[in-house]
Scaffold this motif. Structure first.
Motif, PDB file in Angstrom:
ATOM      1  N   ILE A  36       2.424   1.765  -3.381  1.00  0.00           N
ATOM      2  CA  ILE A  36       1.491   2.308  -4.385  1.00  0.00           C
ATOM      3  C   ILE A  36       1.386   3.822  -4.229  1.00  0.00           C
ATOM      4  O   ILE A  36       1.502   4.575  -5.199  1.00  0.00           O
ATOM      5  CB  ILE A  36       0.096   1.656  -4.239  1.00  0.00           C
ATOM      6  CG1 ILE A  36       0.149   0.180  -4.651  1.00  0.00           C
ATOM      7  CG2 ILE A  36      -0.951   2.396  -5.082  1.00  0.00           C
ATOM      8  CD1 ILE A  36      -1.119  -0.585  -4.334  1.00  0.00           C
ATOM      9  N   VAL A  37       1.187   4.274  -2.977  1.00  0.00           N
ATOM     10  CA  VAL A  37       1.009   5.710  -2.741  1.00  0.00           C
ATOM     11  C   VAL A  37       2.290   6.472  -3.093  1.00  0.00           C
ATOM     12  O   VAL A  37       2.251   7.493  -3.793  1.00  0.00           O
ATOM     13  CB  VAL A  37       0.593   5.973  -1.274  1.00  0.00           C
ATOM     14  CG1 VAL A  37       0.565   7.465  -0.989  1.00  0.00           C
ATOM     15  CG2 VAL A  37      -0.769   5.361  -0.999  1.00  0.00           C
ATOM     16  N   LEU A  70      -6.242   4.673  -3.750  1.00  0.00           N
ATOM     17  CA  LEU A  70      -4.929   5.030  -3.190  1.00  0.00           C
ATOM     18  C   LEU A  70      -4.112   5.866  -4.161  1.00  0.00           C
ATOM     19  O   LEU A  70      -3.495   6.851  -3.770  1.00  0.00           O
ATOM     20  CB  LEU A  70      -4.160   3.759  -2.821  1.00  0.00           C
ATOM     21  CG  LEU A  70      -4.613   3.088  -1.534  1.00  0.00           C
ATOM     22  CD1 LEU A  70      -3.999   1.708  -1.413  1.00  0.00           C
ATOM     23  CD2 LEU A  70      -4.231   3.938  -0.334  1.00  0.00           C
ATOM     24  N   VAL A  71      -4.132   5.489  -5.430  1.00  0.00           N
ATOM     25  CA  VAL A  71      -3.387   6.263  -6.425  1.00  0.00           C
ATOM     26  C   VAL A  71      -3.946   7.686  -6.501  1.00  0.00           C
ATOM     27  O   VAL A  71      -3.210   8.661  -6.602  1.00  0.00           O
ATOM     28  CB  VAL A  71      -3.434   5.565  -7.811  1.00  0.00           C
ATOM     29  CG1 VAL A  71      -2.887   6.465  -8.898  1.00  0.00           C
ATOM     30  CG2 VAL A  71      -2.648   4.269  -7.766  1.00  0.00           C
ATOM     31  N   ALA A 128       2.903   6.418  -6.971  1.00  0.00           N
ATOM     32  CA  ALA A 128       1.967   7.303  -7.673  1.00  0.00           C
ATOM     33  C   ALA A 128       2.328   8.764  -7.420  1.00  0.00           C
ATOM     34  O   ALA A 128       2.276   9.595  -8.332  1.00  0.00           O
ATOM     35  CB  ALA A 128       0.540   7.016  -7.228  1.00  0.00           C
ATOM     36  N   SER A 129       2.718   9.078  -6.178  1.00  0.00           N
ATOM     37  CA  SER A 129       3.077  10.468  -5.861  1.00  0.00           C
ATOM     38  C   SER A 129       4.276  10.921  -6.666  1.00  0.00           C
ATOM     39  O   SER A 129       4.279  12.023  -7.213  1.00  0.00           O
ATOM     40  CB  SER A 129       3.404  10.611  -4.375  1.00  0.00           C
ATOM     41  OG  SER A 129       2.365  10.109  -3.605  1.00  0.00           O
ATOM     42  N   THR A 168      -5.131   9.522  -4.230  1.00  0.00           N
ATOM     43  CA  THR A 168      -4.846  10.415  -3.094  1.00  0.00           C
ATOM     44  C   THR A 168      -3.832  11.496  -3.453  1.00  0.00           C
ATOM     45  O   THR A 168      -3.803  12.540  -2.830  1.00  0.00           O
ATOM     46  CB  THR A 168      -4.273   9.645  -1.879  1.00  0.00           C
ATOM     47  OG1 THR A 168      -3.215   8.829  -2.338  1.00  0.00           O
ATOM     48  CG2 THR A 168      -5.326   8.821  -1.200  1.00  0.00           C
ATOM     49  N   VAL A 169      -3.002  11.221  -4.481  1.00  0.00           N
ATOM     50  CA  VAL A 169      -2.006  12.206  -4.915  1.00  0.00           C
ATOM     51  C   VAL A 169      -2.689  13.516  -5.299  1.00  0.00           C
ATOM     52  O   VAL A 169      -2.139  14.607  -5.142  1.00  0.00           O
ATOM     53  CB  VAL A 169      -1.215  11.645  -6.121  1.00  0.00           C
ATOM     54  CG1 VAL A 169      -0.113  12.586  -6.524  1.00  0.00           C
ATOM     55  CG2 VAL A 169      -0.658  10.285  -5.790  1.00  0.00           C
ATOM     56  N   ILE A 199      -7.046   0.174  -4.926  1.00  0.00           N
ATOM     57  CA  ILE A 199      -5.798   0.641  -5.549  1.00  0.00           C
ATOM     58  C   ILE A 199      -6.028   1.958  -6.279  1.00  0.00           C
ATOM     59  O   ILE A 199      -5.256   2.906  -6.143  1.00  0.00           O
ATOM     60  CB  ILE A 199      -5.225  -0.441  -6.503  1.00  0.00           C
ATOM     61  CG1 ILE A 199      -4.699  -1.628  -5.672  1.00  0.00           C
ATOM     62  CG2 ILE A 199      -4.103   0.125  -7.366  1.00  0.00           C
ATOM     63  CD1 ILE A 199      -4.292  -2.824  -6.472  1.00  0.00           C
ATOM     64  N   ALA A 205      -7.295   1.066   2.096  1.00  0.00           N
ATOM     65  CA  ALA A 205      -5.978   0.559   2.516  1.00  0.00           C
ATOM     66  C   ALA A 205      -6.122  -0.412   3.681  1.00  0.00           C
ATOM     67  O   ALA A 205      -5.487  -1.473   3.698  1.00  0.00           O
ATOM     68  CB  ALA A 205      -5.075   1.729   2.895  1.00  0.00           C
ATOM     69  N   ILE A 216       3.277  11.246 -10.479  1.00  0.00           N
ATOM     70  CA  ILE A 216       2.444  12.418 -10.773  1.00  0.00           C
ATOM     71  C   ILE A 216       3.196  13.699 -10.428  1.00  0.00           C
ATOM     72  O   ILE A 216       3.082  14.691 -11.141  1.00  0.00           O
ATOM     73  CB  ILE A 216       1.081  12.287 -10.073  1.00  0.00           C
ATOM     74  CG1 ILE A 216       0.311  11.147 -10.744  1.00  0.00           C
ATOM     75  CG2 ILE A 216       0.289  13.583 -10.144  1.00  0.00           C
ATOM     76  CD1 ILE A 216      -0.878  10.642 -10.032  1.00  0.00           C
ATOM     77  N   VAL A 234       0.842  -1.206   0.000  1.00  0.00           N
ATOM     78  CA  VAL A 234       0.000   0.000   0.000  1.00  0.00           C
ATOM     79  C   VAL A 234       0.873   1.251   0.000  1.00  0.00           C
ATOM     80  O   VAL A 234       0.663   2.172  -0.792  1.00  0.00           O
ATOM     81  CB  VAL A 234      -0.958  -0.015   1.211  1.00  0.00           C
ATOM     82  CG1 VAL A 234      -1.572   1.364   1.428  1.00  0.00           C
ATOM     83  CG2 VAL A 234      -2.047  -1.044   1.011  1.00  0.00           C
TER      84      VAL A 234
END
Lengths: 154, 246
Positions: free
Chosen positions: A15-16, B165-166, A19-20, B168-169, B162, B80, A23, A12
């Motif tokens: 993934i965060v 979670l992605v 992705a951060s 959240t950016v 998923i 999550a 992006i 998890v």
């Protein structure tokens, strides 16, 4: 924590984080294009393209607004302090358009460096005051804080 | 054991039975706060010196936008938790949060457009704040669509968690967009680190409306989660007993 859960927790977090970063890099690469408008100093420096549809934003220079007596033509100058740009527009201006307030104009820049606007938008600021309080604070306080700090003498 | 309550809340039956007593209170509190907040904001707060009465849309627009962002974190975090601990309720919370968040995002986009027309002179402009908010709307719709795209419940839950979670950016980007780029949207009025740039006579009803929206959000989320629990556990013994008892 159970090892299996710990492993899923790492997935998890991965993934965060992934992705951060992805992006974040995209946003960093596009940072110029994400601006809605060019400030006058960038236009004066020649950073804005000519004869292309762009937007410019700044404070309307007090005393620069000239309205035509026969039609809806209007001309004014916008400034961000160091530089100013002359804007020509024909149409109805929004209610909040005023001298000493921020505005965003969209249109094309001609080779003389004048902005031929097809649309004028008023930019509101983050201040909210009742009319009585604004009256008490005097004439100058009526204007936007962002436009107040600009010296119009230059 | 510190984890006991956590696992208890993860059990659908325990969650359902525990929250039954809370529902009327939450419901009453949200209605009272909404009525007091709207009456104060729309009827008694003074008008704005420049915008007149049209600024009053702030009392709906700002709380809806707050909860659209905060609700996204609630959805992503419950996703999550569902992925890590595989508790049953957390995925149901995530599933329930998506449509509520989508509605709140739509409300803030819509009220913003209605306010933008008289104030800015346009309904819509593709600036960073408004565009990132539109992306948030599509993220919510995406989570809802993914949830229904799978026949197998566990794959559906995992896929939408998923995506959540992605996504959240996007939340800090929305929040900071007005400071990072030149946008037509003005910067934040309510500031946490310095004085807010709004008169106290307008700030307090606004803060009350924000609290009201938080309570309303909690109420609706809990209501939807309870419905999901009943739908999911409809074949279990305790639901059948409850249905025959009433």
């Amino acid at each position: 924590m159970h090892p299996a859960r710990k492993q899923r927790l790492y997935i998890v977090l991965f993934i965060v984080a992934f992705a951060s970063i992805a992006i974040g890099l995209i946003v960093f690469a596009l940072r110029q294009n994400l601006d809605l408008f060019y400030p006058p100093s960038k236009i004066a420096a020649g950073e804005a393209p000519l004869e292309t549809h762009i937007r410019a934003g700044g404070c309307v220079l007090p005393g620069s607004v000239v309205r035509s007596t026969t039609n809806l033509d209007v001309e004014f100058e916008i400034t961000d302090g160091p530089a100013k740009v002359k804007v020509y527009y024909s149409g109805i201006l929004p209610d909040l358009f005023e001298e000493g307030e921020a505005a965003v104009v969209s249109g094309k820049l001609n080779p003389e460096g004048h902005f031929m606007a097809t649309q004028v938008l008023a930019k509101h600021d983050e201040n909210y005051t009742p009319p009585e309080v604004a009256d008490l604070a005097g004439e100058g306080a009526d204007h936007q804080k962002t436009c107040e700090v600009i010296s119009y003498d230059s | 054991m510190a984890w006991t309550w956590f696992h208890q809340f993860g059990s659908p039956r325990w969650f359902y039975e525990k929250t039954t007593a809370w529902m009327p209170w939450l419901f009453a509190l949200s209605i009272i706060l909404l009525i007091v907040g709207s009456a104060w904001g729309l009827g008694f707060a003074p008008s704005d010196s420049k915008q007149g009465n049209s600024y009053r849309i702030i009392f709906i627009h700002v709380p809806a936008a707050f909860l659209a962002l905060a609700g996204y974190y609630i959805m992503a975090i419950s996703g999550a938790i569902g992925m890590i601990w595989k508790t049953k309720v957390s995925y149901l919370v995530m599933r329930s949060a998506a449509p509520i968040g989508a509605v709140l995002t739509f409300v803030s986009l819509f009220t913003g457009a209605v306010w933008g027309k008289p104030t800015w002179g346009t309904w819509w402009v593709w600036d960073a704040r408004i565009t990132s908010m539109l992306i948030l709307f599509f993220l919510y719709l995406g989570v809802m669509a993914l949830q229904n795209a799978f026949n197998h419940e566990e794959s559906a839950n995992k896929a939408s968690a998923i995506l959540a979670l992605v996504g959240t950016v996007n939340i800090p980007i929305i929040y900071k967009s007005v400071d990072w780029w030149y946008t037509l949207h003005q910067p934040a009025t309510i500031k946490f680190t310095e004085d807010s740039t709004i008169d106290p006579s307008m700030k307090y009803p606004l803060l009350l409306m924000v609290v009201a929206f938080y309570v309303l959000y909690a109420t609706v989320l809990m209501m939807r989660t309870r419905t999901e629990i009943i739908a999911r556990e409809r074949k279990s013994k305790w639901v059948k007993e409850m249905a025959t008892a009433s």
